[in-house]
Write an enzyme that holds these catalytic residues in place. Structure first.
Site, PDB file in Angstrom:
ATOM      1  N   ARG A  86       0.816  -1.203   0.000  1.00 52.29           N
ATOM      2  CA  ARG A  86       0.000   0.000   0.000  1.00 52.29           C
ATOM      3  C   ARG A  86       0.853   1.257   0.000  1.00 52.29           C
ATOM      4  O   ARG A  86       1.709   1.463   0.846  1.00 52.29           O
ATOM      5  CB  ARG A  86      -0.887   0.010   1.243  1.00 52.29           C
ATOM      6  N   ARG A  95      -3.995   5.608  -3.764  1.00 49.46           N
ATOM      7  CA  ARG A  95      -3.573   4.453  -2.980  1.00 49.46           C
ATOM      8  C   ARG A  95      -3.690   3.160  -3.792  1.00 49.46           C
ATOM      9  O   ARG A  95      -4.543   3.040  -4.659  1.00 49.46           O
ATOM     10  CB  ARG A  95      -4.345   4.365  -1.672  1.00 49.46           C
ATOM     11  N   ASP A  98      -7.129   0.114  -0.548  1.00 48.67           N
ATOM     12  CA  ASP A  98      -7.771   0.619   0.658  1.00 48.67           C
ATOM     13  C   ASP A  98      -8.869  -0.363   1.026  1.00 48.67           C
ATOM     14  O   ASP A  98      -9.701  -0.692   0.177  1.00 48.67           O
ATOM     15  CB  ASP A  98      -8.392   1.978   0.299  1.00 48.67           C
ATOM     16  N   ASP A 100     -11.782  -0.860   3.894  1.00 47.48           N
ATOM     17  CA  ASP A 100     -12.474  -0.228   5.025  1.00 47.48           C
ATOM     18  C   ASP A 100     -13.581  -1.123   5.540  1.00 47.48           C
ATOM     19  O   ASP A 100     -14.364  -1.659   4.740  1.00 47.48           O
ATOM     20  CB  ASP A 100     -13.129   1.090   4.571  1.00 47.48           C
TER      21      ASP A 100
HETATM   22  N1  ROI Z   1     -12.722   8.329  -4.428  1.00 48.75           N
HETATM   23  C1  ROI Z   1     -13.269   7.260  -5.043  1.00 48.75           C
HETATM   24  N2  ROI Z   1     -14.005   7.446  -6.147  1.00 48.75           N
HETATM   25  N3  ROI Z   1     -13.109   6.005  -4.550  1.00 48.75           N
HETATM   26  C2  ROI Z   1     -12.392   5.771  -3.422  1.00 48.75           C
HETATM   27  O1  ROI Z   1     -12.249   4.608  -3.000  1.00 48.75           O
HETATM   28  C3  ROI Z   1     -11.816   6.871  -2.760  1.00 48.75           C
HETATM   29  N4  ROI Z   1     -11.098   6.708  -1.614  1.00 48.75           N
HETATM   30  C4  ROI Z   1     -10.575   7.737  -0.975  1.00 48.75           C
HETATM   31  C5  ROI Z   1     -10.678   9.136  -1.478  1.00 48.75           C
HETATM   32  C6  ROI Z   1      -9.276   9.644  -1.774  1.00 48.75           C
HETATM   33  C7  ROI Z   1     -11.348   9.997  -0.421  1.00 48.75           C
HETATM   34  N5  ROI Z   1     -11.465   9.236  -2.685  1.00 48.75           N
HETATM   35  C8  ROI Z   1     -12.006   8.152  -3.297  1.00 48.75           C
HETATM   36  O2  ROI Z   1      -9.933   7.517   0.158  1.00 48.75           O
END
Ligand code: ROI
Length: 161
Positions: A86, A95, A98, A100
């Site tokens: 990452r 990134r 990610d 979550d």
């Molecule tokens: N924007 C999109 N479209 N998808 C994401 O997973 C995503 N993740 C983030 C930020 C940078 C806020 N923007 C994102 O962490």
């Protein structure tokens, strides 16, 4: 018998072949100890939320059933993120992967490491639409139906791929 919880995980990537990153992360989630992958959404492409000077994202949502505590699940997800080397250069920047925890059963959790439900999920199309694809009748921990959140959240640039 251990109690199992139904959880939803949000996946996102916009670096180093994002489709491959998210697809392989879904396979890796299926292999996690004490976790069962129940369902996975399609992959979706979306424009970045936040800073616009970064590539588009690939997103998906997975539904799992797990015996792991929220913290133990977070540990496993962070290990997976690290396995994908990452890179996260700046807050809300690009990134490689990610992961979550969006929902953990119907629990509301506020600790130093965890905010569940995920604090931004109610307003993000790249979370809500994939979630609805795999579980259209879901409701949030305080009873708010997902369908209601969707009516307030346009799809925007989100594209099922
Ligand atoms: N924007 C999109 N479209 N998808 C994401 O997973 C995503 N993740 C983030 C930020 C940078 C806020 N923007 C994102 O962490």
């Amino acid at each position: 018998m251990k109690v199992k919880f139904r959880c939803f995980i949000g996946l996102g990537s916009n670096l180093d072949d994002p489709i491959q990153q998210v697809s392989s992360a879904l396979n890796e989630l299926a292999l996690l100890d004490k976790c069962e992958l129940i369902n996975a959404s399609s992959l979706y492409a979306s424009a970045p939320v936040g800073p616009q000077d970064q590539p588009d994202f690939i997103n998906a949502v997975a539904e799992i059933e797990t015996e792991l505590s929220p913290e133990a699940l977070l540990d496993q997800l962070q290990l997976l993120e690290q396995k994908h080397q990452r890179i996260r250069e700046r807050h809300w920047g690009p990134r490689t992967l990610d992961l979550d925890i969006l929902l953990y059963g119907h629990q509301i959790i506020e600790t130093e490491r965890l905010s569940i439900p995920h604090p931004y999920m109610y307003e993000r199309s790249f979370v809500l639409y994939p979630l609805a694809e795999i579980n259209p009748h879901l409701s949030m921990p305080k009873g708010l139906p997902l369908s209601e959140l969707l009516t307030a959240c346009p799809m925007g640039s989100l594209l099922k791929i």
